[in-house]
Design a protein around this motif. Structure first.
Motif, PDB file in Angstrom:
ATOM      1  N   TYR A 176      -3.129  12.788   1.287  1.00  0.00           N
ATOM      2  CA  TYR A 176      -1.846  12.128   1.618  1.00  0.00           C
ATOM      3  C   TYR A 176      -0.841  12.321   0.479  1.00  0.00           C
ATOM      4  O   TYR A 176       0.316  12.688   0.707  1.00  0.00           O
ATOM      5  N   SER A 212      -2.130   8.643   8.523  1.00  0.00           N
ATOM      6  CA  SER A 212      -1.269   8.662   7.337  1.00  0.00           C
ATOM      7  C   SER A 212      -0.877  10.082   6.961  1.00  0.00           C
ATOM      8  O   SER A 212       0.294  10.372   6.689  1.00  0.00           O
ATOM      9  N   ILE A 213      -1.877  10.981   6.931  1.00  0.00           N
ATOM     10  CA  ILE A 213      -1.613  12.379   6.565  1.00  0.00           C
ATOM     11  C   ILE A 213      -0.684  13.023   7.588  1.00  0.00           C
ATOM     12  O   ILE A 213       0.262  13.747   7.256  1.00  0.00           O
TER      13      ILE A 213
END
Length: 979
Positions: A176, A212-213
């Protein structure tokens, strides 16, 4: 890995060993210094050899697998820098390349499977920290480094994420953060595309880390090619993904596809973590942004996300305590740091229910988290007072609980409204008005309770703002007037219509009485602030009058006859005149206050208030007349004013006490001899039923009963009871008298009760005659004829009636004593004001003997002590030029008689403090006489000598030694001036 390489003693580099040791130090400065020392040996100018590079990298990769607390941090820093120094500069002669370094990382961090659980854990973390160091070194992004190495590192990280669920979040965090690093370096899209492709191939796309990524890549590399058929519209926050998103963010694993669940069991983190996953920040930061991009039109809003994922997810009824724990963490974070508009959406139904339930019981699992959440709200309000409006609507609105403080047994809402500024109050006060109008239930008992709670909060606001400074009072005036207006609307009017403004259900008479008492409580706090005292009480009575005229709020519930109406009209005319003169003439504001509160009594149905209005009209006419008339009539007006103030002071209400003190203070310098005598007569009245009958006429009993309404049955707020109704200390002198007095009076009361019981039993036995109560007489009731039975019934009725009358008389005596003690306390408060304002007037000396006699005669220690305190305050302020001045021989002669009377009073045996008070009074009169004529000291000596003679010769003289010792001390200090 399973063996240690032998080292020859002569090959040991002691300095290098120390550097490695220091890299594992728990102190930051030592670690950094060691890292700098090691890195400095591998800079390009040092041209390190391949063997040296391999050796140090091997040692650092191995050090990352250490279980020592700070080793991974220190070794990771050194490793990152050395990789950067060695592989970002061209090294043509070197055969040890970056690919070799990656192999070294894999081999050193690989576990054979035969290690213990802790050793395996250390190796996994070593590989994780190694990956982080490799990525942070930026070597992977050098043009000379093959792109395949990036894919290799990404694969190793995602494989690591799949091995153990407890390390998955850390692996996701590294990638991330790398997305942002790639964007900062303006790298080609292919780096992100590979990362996303590997994310999906390892079945981690539909996980908190994967979301999230994906979101970071979507923001930083919008032109990149994303894997298809993973998310609707390639967006995890698409409205159609809300159900899956909720399940994934709970880490339940239910968000994964069926094939994903079969392939990989690492969807859930497995081990609960008390810290929030970083994915929450990644998601929340994006839902709070309003984007106009076409691709984001269908993205979840923050409000929808919170309801679906947090409220219906983490705080669902079937959700675990651990999930709710996360929910409270999220709530507290947004309350602390979120924008006010964003935070306003967090007070949702399930969350508020859980918060109230957990706050209410201390031994519940999440009680401490609930307390932290409640304190977070209070802290935000303290820091940002306008946030109070958001908090109140959240806690008491549709999703909250109207009587939140009662339900949770806290004072959360009360503390919040006390911190609110005028901007917040502009929203809160109308909101509370609607809650009183419609308390959210049709049940009369519950609605009465809810209305009382809201009224208590409005009172809390008034109390917290009553002491506002001059600058703040301007801003708060409107809100305070609005609060009083709400009370007036619902306390004095009954809207029986069916329109939207009509209360539903209708207010009961008890609720309206409670609201009228709230008005008194509000004014009690407000009149201590001169700014509010001059305006708000008048605003209240004016609104009552205007509402009764217009019918705007419905039917006026107070019956006012024509004669009384005339008095009210005259009073408002006088009020209008006073309002025009209050800035020019001193005391007019006090008169305005007195008029306003007297009118309040009229509107509360007090019969005595009518005559008080007429007396006030007389006073106003005298005080507002022309200059000549003022001088002639000021005395009569002053005397009438004292009587009015005494009428207020006699009531057991702190509001009237404060008002009487405030008005009395404005006119204390104009008090006449007759007015002072009215005050003194109360001090000399007996503390008994006879004393009460002497001071009050029969109608006062009704007034007293009415005054006690401040403590009505509905008013259960203990703090308010303490401030609204002043507890009367009498009889047993509850709070201030000695315990000995309490025991003595209890014994006397017990003995009196025993005597009454014995007398009652004797009369009962006499009435029964042969037919005893035990039924064992010679004749039974069956042998009595009807006439005898009637005669017996009459006798029994007389006996029980006499018993009831006796009990009623005893209660009347006790109540009368309490009333008289309370009244004397109030008068002493007024006299304390008088001596402060008028101590230089000769008239004030008339107080000495009454105060001394009260100090000696009162059966209540508190009253005696208070009398001594007033006298002490008087003698304290009478110094130097502040001493009363004698103007003629007649006044001087009166003072000589006063001195002798004080000495006679000193000869009486009295309680502790009486002797000292007599001495102070005697010395004060002495100072006045000597200040008028120095030769008067000879006469004073003669008076003291006569008293000394009585002490020696008379058994009836009980003057204390301190009386003469204090006289001697004064003589020593005064001798120089007299000579």
């Amino acid at each position: 890995m399973g063996f240690k390489r032998r080292r020859e003693p002569h090959n040991v580099d002691v300095k290098l060993v120390e550097l490695y040791e220091d890299l594992a130090s728990e102190k930051d400065d030592i670690r950094l210094k060691a890292a700098q020392g090691l890195v400095s040996q591998f800079t390009p100018d040092k041209n390190p050899a391949d063997e040296q590079i391999k050796k140090v990298l091997s040692r650092l990769f191995r050090g990352l697998c250490s279980s020592r607390k700070a080793a991974r941090i220190g070794f990771s820093i050194a490793l990152t820098e050395i990789l950067t120094q060695v592989f970002t500069s061209p090294r043509e002669t070197s055969r040890f390349g970056f690919a070799d370094a990656l192999k070294l990382w894999e081999s050193q961090s690989n576990s054979s499977g035969s290690e213990s659980g802790q050793e395996q854990r250390d190796h996994l973390f070593g590989r994780l920290f190694g990956a982080e160091a490799v990525i942070k070194s930026s070597v992977l992004f050098q043009p000379t480094v093959p792109f395949e190495h990036w894919s290799q590192v990404i694969d190793l990280v995602f494989e690591l994420a799949q091995k153990k669920p407890w390390i998955r979040e850390e692996c996701g965090w590294i990638i991330y953060q790398c997305i942002y690093d790639l964007a900062g370096r303006k790298m080609d899209n292919k780096y992100v595309e590979v990362a996303l492709e590997r994310l999906c191939s390892h079945d981690l796309a539909r996980s908190p880390e994967g979301i999230s990524i994906w979101l970071a890549a979507k923001d930083m590399f919008p032109e990149a090619t994303f894997p298809s058929k993973v998310w609707k519209h390639d967006d995890p926050l698409d409205t159609k993904e809300r159900s899956s998103l909720s399940k994934i963010m709970k880490e339940s694993g239910a968000g994964a596809s069926e094939s994903e669940n079969k392939t990989n069991a690492a969807k859930s983190s497995g081990v609960w973590n008390s810290k929030l996953h970083f994915a929450w920040d990644a998601v929340l930061s994006r839902t709070s942004l309003e984007s106009k991009e076409k691709s984001k039109k269908s993205r979840l809003s923050f409000a929808d996300f919170w309801v679906e994922v947090v409220d219906n997810g983490l705080f669902a009824a079937a959700s675990s305590d651990e999930r709710k724990y996360w929910g409270f963490l999220l709530f507290s974070r947004l309350i602390n740091d979120g924008a006010a508009q964003q935070a306003s959406h967090t007070f949702t139904k399930n969350l508020m229910r859980c918060l109230a339930n957990q706050l209410a019981v201390e031994d519940r699992y999440l009680h401490r988290m609930a307390v932290k959440a409640a304190k977070a709200i209070q802290t935000r309000v303290s820091r940002e007072p306008e946030f109070a409006a958001v908090a109140i609507r959240g806690l008491m609105g549709t999703s909250g609980t109207l009587n939140f403080d009662q339900a949770t047994k806290t004072k959360t809402v009360e503390k919040i409204v006390a911190e609110a500024n005028h901007e917040a109050l502009e929203e809160i006060v109308p909101f509370f008005e609607k809650l009183i109008q419609n308390p959210g239930t049709t049940d009369e008992k519950t609605s009465a309770t809810n209305r009382q709670f809201v009224a208590g909060l409005l009172l809390s606001i008034v109390r917290s703002k009553a002491s506002a400074t001059e600058g703040d009072s301007e801003n708060l005036q409107a809100s305070l007037e609005q609060i009083l207006s709400i009370f007036v609307r619902f306390a004095y009017f009954m809207d029986t219509g069916k329109g939207p403004s009509a209360p539903e259900p209708a207010l009961s008479s008890a609720t309206q009485e409670m609201l009228r008492n709230r008005i008194n409580s509000c004014l009690n706090s407000l009149i201590s602030n001169q700014k509010f005292a001059a305006t708000l009480p008048y605003a209240v009575v004016k609104q009552i009058r205007d509402g009764a005229k217009s019918g705007e709020y419905g039917k006026f519930i107070i019956e006012i006859d024509d004669k009384l109406q005339d008095s009210v009209k005259a009073a408002f005319k006088s009020l209008k005149k006073l309002s025009g003169k209050e800035k020019k003439e001193k005391g007019m504001a006090a008169f305005k206050l007195l008029y306003s509160l007297t009118l309040m009594q009229v509107y509360n149905g007090d019969a005595d208030a009518v005559s008080m209005l007429d007396e006030l009209e007389f006073c106003t006419t005298k005080f507002l007349g022309d200059k000549e008339t003022k001088k002639e009539d000021a005395g009569d007006a002053s005397d009438a004013l004292v009587e009015i103030l005494l009428s207020f002071a006699s009531k057991q209400s702190q509001l009237f006490r404060r008002m009487s003190e405030q008005v009395f203070g404005a006119f204390a310098t104009q008090i006449t001899e007759n007015g002072l005598e009215s005050l003194i007569s109360i001090l000399e009245a007996k503390e008994s039923l006879a004393g009460q009958q002497e001071m009050f006429d029969e109608d006062d009993g009704e007034g007293e009963e009415e005054d006690g309404s401040d403590a009505e049955m509905m008013d259960v707020d203990e703090d308010e009871l303490d401030s609204d109704v002043e507890v009367v200390e009498a009889g047993d002198a509850k709070s201030d008298s000695d315990s000995d007095d309490d025991e003595e009076e209890e014994e006397e009361e017990d003995e009196e009760n025993a005597q009454e019981v014995a007398a009652f039993e004797a009369k009962l036995a006499e009435a029964l005659g042969q037919h005893g109560a035990d039924g064992e007489g010679e004749d039974s009731d069956a042998d009595m004829n009807d006439d005898e039975m009637d005669e017996l019934d009459d006798k029994l009725v007389q006996v029980f009636k006499a018993r009831q009358q006796q009990s009623s008389q005893r209660k009347d005596k006790k109540d009368a004593r309490e009333n008289m003690v309370n009244f004397k306390n109030r008068v002493l408060d007024l006299l304390e004001i008088f001596v402060k304002k008028s101590h230089s007037r000769l008239l004030a000396l008339d107080l000495l003997l009454p105060l001394l006699r009260l100090s000696r005669r009162s059966s209540v220690k508190q009253v005696a002590t208070k009398a001594n305190n007033v006298l002490r305050e008087y003698t304290k302020v009478c110094k130097g030029n502040a001493l009363p001045k004698i103007e003629d021989d007649e006044q001087a002669e009166a003072l000589w008689e006063l001195l002798k009377s004080v000495h006679k009073e000193a000869s009486h045996s009295g309680p502790m403090g009486h002797a000292n008070a007599c001495s102070q009074a005697s010395l004060l009169v002495t100072k006045v006489l000597v200040a008028h004529d120095k030769d008067a000291i000879a006469g004073v000596v003669d008076v003291y000598a006569a008293t000394r003679k009585d002490q020696l010769m008379s058994k009836k003289c009980h003057v204390q030694p301190s009386f003469f010792s204090e006289w001697n001390n004064w003589c020593v200090s005064a001798s120089k001036q007299l000579k």
